[in-house]
Write an enzyme that holds these catalytic residues in place. Structure first.
Site, mmCIF file in Angstrom:
data_model
loop_
_atom_site.group_PDB
_atom_site.id
_atom_site.type_symbol
_atom_site.label_atom_id
_atom_site.label_comp_id
_atom_site.label_asym_id
_atom_site.label_seq_id
_atom_site.Cartn_x
_atom_site.Cartn_y
_atom_site.Cartn_z
ATOM 1 N N CYS A 427 -36.343 -31.075 18.408
ATOM 2 C CA CYS A 427 -37.233 -31.368 17.371
ATOM 3 C C CYS A 427 -37.713 -30.031 16.829
ATOM 4 O O CYS A 427 -37.889 -29.901 15.904
ATOM 5 C CB CYS A 427 -38.449 -32.383 17.666
ATOM 6 N N HIS A 471 -43.598 -32.783 20.792
ATOM 7 C CA HIS A 471 -42.931 -33.055 19.749
ATOM 8 C C HIS A 471 -43.325 -31.898 18.610
ATOM 9 O O HIS A 471 -44.674 -31.310 18.648
ATOM 10 C CB HIS A 471 -43.101 -34.276 19.201
ATOM 11 N N ASP A 487 -41.222 -35.500 8.913
ATOM 12 C CA ASP A 487 -40.512 -35.225 10.156
ATOM 13 C C ASP A 487 -39.045 -35.399 10.371
ATOM 14 O O ASP A 487 -38.443 -36.340 10.321
ATOM 15 C CB ASP A 487 -41.216 -36.223 11.481
#
Lengths: 696, 339
Positions: A427, A471, A487
């Site tokens: 991520c 994250h 995202d």
């Protein structure tokens, strides 16, 4: 008093006193307690200190066994100077509670070598009790707390053995006695715990340790968060007043990284320096309203408070920042609870970004990653900002990008390597790359770091967010809409966002691959999972209701009780509890003594006899034997002569022979019969007759 | 000021604890106070409470309250160790002056066990006595003696610190019976010459020779030569004549035999001679001013003589002011007053 002080704390026996002055069993319990007290500190104390403590305590034990000798003064001083020197070198002049606590441990360790007399034993006892209190500063989980209380139990048993070393079966009896004592005093302890007024701190010493805590950091290099993904430690736990939001909406914003320095993302405006002090623990009172949620954060030593989008602060210990983030006044050095509320939608800020802000969110290093910049230019040529974002996300979704916990290393021009060559990343990689492209395309963008997800705890009353839920994602500024969450991970690996990391990397098998002991790793073993969640639930309630029982929560509880309790009233109440307890104890003991007196049936009958004598006009003289009293009674009232003599003889024989319990009960019955006879005889003769007789 | 306070304290205690050879301990006569360790423990709890307040740490509060409650519980427990216990002086001891003289005490537990008891008098003590409920134990407590005569400690202290040593509960037994300290034996200057040495004795003995015969019925063990056979032939009764100064041995140990010697020294000489005669299993009598013990032999007789020597000229201790009698402490106190 003087005499006893001289005996227990006898003048200066240190050098000469034989080692045997302390019974071995008592010493063993003391050492056991020390070992138990060190366990909760294993991760905080330097390894050499634990090793030194183990060596010193074993040395003392071997000396007790007669295998080795305790060191002489010279050697002892040498050891002391060496260890303190090493300590000083480790600490380097930092003074915090942490370093002080380490020194305290060192002091206990050194004391072992000069524990010879009962007095030294007590000194060790006292410092170990305080060490237990110090443990609680750092570890408050129920398991650690139980361990520490067990250590206190060992200490108390050790004391009992010290005070009666040759008592047979003293060990079991000691634990039993301790248990009974604790049970008896439990109600008082509970009352004191609930009602003792929780005052504000008198002064504050920072608790911060130099020790690294696992958790997100304020810089992001590609790969940072993937390290975190290998940890199943708890980050925080959340209780929702109403429904908890769906998994994919659980974005816990922590901090914003908006400055790219070569390969590293940083905060352009790092949190200002604060004097380290204790974090404010008062996390709001009363039941949660349906839009409120309550977070119990594990210590991070940072000021970040994690929150969902569109939240406002409810409890007073968090404040919001211009970036819609939340901060504590002080670093969270211990578990801290805070409360927030979600508002339906914060109205889009009408204003535009100021030029300074625009500059800030468009900042890029002057060179590097040429292919990414080229891509951005292409995209921004004929597309609106919103379309650029969507195009990039579509690219992520449609091309063969992979989400992996084992990304390849991309040393130079990392964004280019990720976007065009490797196409494998985590991520943090994708968030960094996306922000880079957006900024290059002229869209103000920033990286948000926090957690995404959270699994239900046992019973489903709260969510547990773990470190592997860490994250990073992107927020872009769109005209008229304000900051919008983007995202890239959701485009590449939707399962990460829908159900968490475990599913996202299920094929790869890399979930918690380095953490063999974590129960989360074995998510498919139902019983393990269940047990771990139950344990967590117990701990959660322990944290909330026992550890977290502080100022506001006490006031909260009090406000639910009838009567209007303030701090002052609580003080009175506590004094009342103590006083009342002492009173009850006094009454109980007085009653038991009275009962004891009443149990002496024999004495009771004799007393009744005395009363009878007084009634018929024969006063009982002090120091009179039963026989003479019987004679005087017989003189006054001849009708009872024989029974009175029998009575006196029975009393005599009871007092002057050693009689067993049954025999004395038997005698008491006999006396009672005789007394009844006497009364009957006295009644039978009419009063006047006896009076006539007396005149003779 | 201090002395008068002390005296008042003493009087108050003496009122609560009457002089008696046996004493049952109860609320009324048990005293309880924290020990030095207990005081430190209290301070420690205070420090811990402050730590708890300062760091707003609930668990430290909890620990402090638990330890505090344990202290109160220990108070109860410590008190109960003594409560219901009876202590009795079973046999006051006998021994040589200056030695520690063993007194036998019997400790009987009531409903609760008496654990970790210590009995002490002045600076001698017996530690770690445990008595189960309803049982009793005899404890030999050495009482330090200062000089010959009656020996009666004013107070025998019975104390317990069990379970944690943070509190001590104690009481006293104020015995009314006294033990006896024999004079310390010293070899007499010329033991054999008892009778011949002194001028009075030397002149009176030969005179007394034949006249001063003691006639008494025959007992087992009398030598047949000493039976008056003539009288036996006449009356059929066996009569034995005890002749003073017979066999030339010092038959009588006489206080008067050491003219010009200090009385205590004479008693020490006599004590030595008694021990000597008992060892030789000789017959002897003891003559003290105001007290005479007829000749006899054996160790029981010897003890009787020693006892007579020990208490010669002494009054049995009586209570009024409750002072120790004949112990080292009593001696020190006296020395302190006179010096």
């Amino acid at each position: 008093m003087r005499l006893t002080i001289a005996r227990v704390f006898s003048a200066k026996p240190a050098e000469q006193a034989p080692i045997e002055a302390i019974p071995g069993n008592a010493l063993l319990w003391l050492i056991a307690s020390f070992a138990l007290l060190l366990v909760p500190q294993w991760d905080r104390l330097p390894w050499w200190l634990i090793a030194a403590c183990a060596v010193l305590a074993s040395w003392r034990w071997l000396a007790q066994k007669g295998r080795v000798k305790l060191p002489g003064r010279l050697l002892r001083t040498g050891i002391m100077v060496t260890l303190i020197g090493v300590y000083a070198a480790t600490v380097q002049g930092r003074f915090t509670v942490d370093t002080a606590a380490s020194f305290f441990v060192l002091a206990v360790g050194l004391k072992w070598l000069e524990t010879r007399s009962a007095r030294d034993f007590y000194v060790l006892f006292f410092i170990q009790v305080y060490l237990a209190a110090v443990n609680f500063l750092f570890k408050q989980d129920i398991a650690w707390a139980l361990l520490t209380f067990a250590a206190i139990g060992c200490l108390m048993v050790g004391l009992q053995i010290l005070n009666a070393p040759d008592l047979p079966g003293s060990l079991r009896a000691g634990w039993k006695r301790l248990g009974v004592l604790l049970l008896k005093t439990l109600p008082v302890v509970v009352l004191l715990f609930v009602f003792f007024p929780r005052m504000a701190p008198l002064w504050s010493v920072p608790l911060v340790s130099g020790q690294a805590r696992s958790g997100i950091s304020d810089t992001m290099r590609p790969g940072d968060i993937s390290n975190l993904a290998q940890s199943s430690e708890r980050a925080f736990r959340v209780t929702f007043g109403g429904e908890s939001p769906p998994y994919r909406e659980r974005y816990w914003r922590g901090l914003i990284l908006d400055y790219l320095d070569d390969e590293t993302w940083r905060q352009s405006d790092p949190d200002g320096f604060r004097r380290p002090a204790r974090v404010d623990n008062d996390g709001g009172v009363g039941p949660l309203r349906s839009n409120e949620y309550d977070i119990l954060l594990e210590p991070t030593d940072q000021r970040w408070a994690f929150a969902l989008d569109n939240s406002v602060a409810v409890s007073g210990n968090v404040v919001s920042t211009p970036e819609d983030l939340f901060r504590f006044q002080r670093p969270a050095d211990s578990p801290v609870r805070y409360r927030l509320a979600r508002v339906s939608a914060v109205p889009a800020p009408a204003e535009v970004l100021s030029p300074a802000e625009t500059r800030r969110y468009l900042q890029l290093p002057p060179s590097g990653n040429p292919r990414a910049r080229e891509l951005a230019r292409e995209l921004s040529q004929d597309l609106s900002h919103w379309e650029v974002v969507n195009t990039l996300l579509r690219r992520f979704r449609e091309q063969a990008y992979f989400y992996t916990l084992r990304p390849p290393t991309m040393p130079d021009d990392g964004v280019d390597a990720l976007l065009f060559d490797e196409k494998r990343g985590f991520c943090a990689h994708y968030a960094g790359a996306a922000t880079f492209v957006f900024r290059a395309a002229g869209i103000p963008a920033r990286i948000v770091v926090g957690y995404q997800g959270g699994d239900a705890g046992a019973g489903g009353d709260y969510l547990i967010v773990r470190q592997y839920d860490a994250h990073a994602w992107v927020e872009v500024w769109l005209e008229g809409q304000g900051w919008v969450r983007v995202d890239p991970t959701a485009a590449i690996a939707p399962s990460r966002i829908e159900s968490g990391l475990r599913d996202a990397v299920a094929d790869e098998g890399s979930f918690l691959e380095n953490d063999l002991t974590s129960p989360q790793r074995y998510g498919d073993v139902a019983i393990l999972q269940w047990a771990s969640l139950q344990l967590d639930r117990i701990n959660y309630h322990w944290q909330r209701w026992v550890v977290g029982y502080q100022g506001q929560s006490q006031m909260d509880l009090m406000s639910r009780l009838p009567g209007n309790f303030g701090l002052k009233e609580l003080g009175y109440l506590t004094a009342g509890v103590v006083g009342f307890t002492l009173l009850i104890a006094g009454i109980v003991s007085a009653l038991s003594i009275r009962r004891g007196a009443r149990k002496d049936a024999f004495g009771r009958v004799v007393l009744a006899w005395h009363r009878l004598c007084e009634q018929v006009g024969v006063p009982v003289r002090t120091g009179e034997t039963p026989a003479t009293l019987a004679e005087r009674l017989a003189d006054a009232r001849p009708e009872v002569e024989s029974s009175a003599r029998l009575f006196a003889r029975a009393v005599n024989s009871h007092y002057y022979t050693a009689s067993t319990q049954e025999a004395s009960a038997h005698e008491a019955r006999r006396l009672t019969r005789l007394l009844k006879t006497m009364k009957r005889q006295l009644r039978r003769k009419p009063e006047p007759a006896s009076r006539t007789f007396r005149h003779d | 000021m201090r002395n008068s306070l002390n005296a008042r304290w003493r009087r108050w205690i003496n009122r609560r604890i009457p002089r008696a050879d046996s004493q049952t301990l109860s609320q009324k006569n048990i005293f309880i106070l924290p020990t030095a360790a207990g005081v430190v423990y209290g301070l420690l709890l205070l420090v811990m409470l402050i730590t708890g307040i300062n760091y707003q740490n609930s668990l430290i509060y909890l620990l402090t309250f638990i330890l505090g409650a344990l202290f109160v519980g220990a108070m109860h427990q410590t008190h109960r160790n003594l409560s219901g216990l009876s202590v009795a002086l079973v046999r006051p001891g006998e021994g040589r002056a200056g030695d520690d003289i063993p007194f036998v005490l019997r400790v009987t537990a009531g409903k609760y066990p008496g654990l970790g008891l210590s009995l002490s008098v002045e600076d001698s003590s017996v530690e770690s006595v445990h008595v189960s409920p309803g049982e009793s134990r005899d404890v030999v407590l050495p009482v330090p003696s200062a000089h010959r005569g009656y020996l009666r400690p004013d107070r025998i202290r019975i104390e317990t610190r069990f379970p944690f040593g943070l509190l001590k509960a104690w009481s006293w037994l104020r015995p009314s019976s006294a033990g006896v300290a024999f004079p310390r034996p010293l070899p007499a200057p010329d033991a054999a010459g008892t009778v011949q040495d002194g001028s009075e004795a030397a002149s009176s003995a030969p005179l007394a020779g034949q006249d001063n015969a003691d006639l008494r019925p025959w007992r087992e063990g009398d030598m047949s030569q000493r039976v008056m056979w003539k009288r036996f032939a006449r009356t059929g009764q066996m009569i034995v004549a005890d002749w003073q100064g017979e066999q030339g041995s010092p038959h009588w140990l006489d206080f008067q035999a050491f003219p010009g010697v200090d009385a205590e020294l004479r008693l020490s000489y006599l004590a030595w001679m008694v021990a000597d005669r008992v060892q030789k299993n000789a017959r002897f009598g003891l003559s003290l001013p105001g007290d005479t013990i007829e000749p006899d032999s054996g160790s029981l007789h010897g003890e009787r003589c020693l006892r007579a020597l020990a208490v010669w000229g002494e009054q049995p201790p009586r209570d009024p002011d409750g002072q120790p009698f004949g112990t080292r402490q009593a001696e020190n106190a006296k020395a302190g007053v006179s010096g």
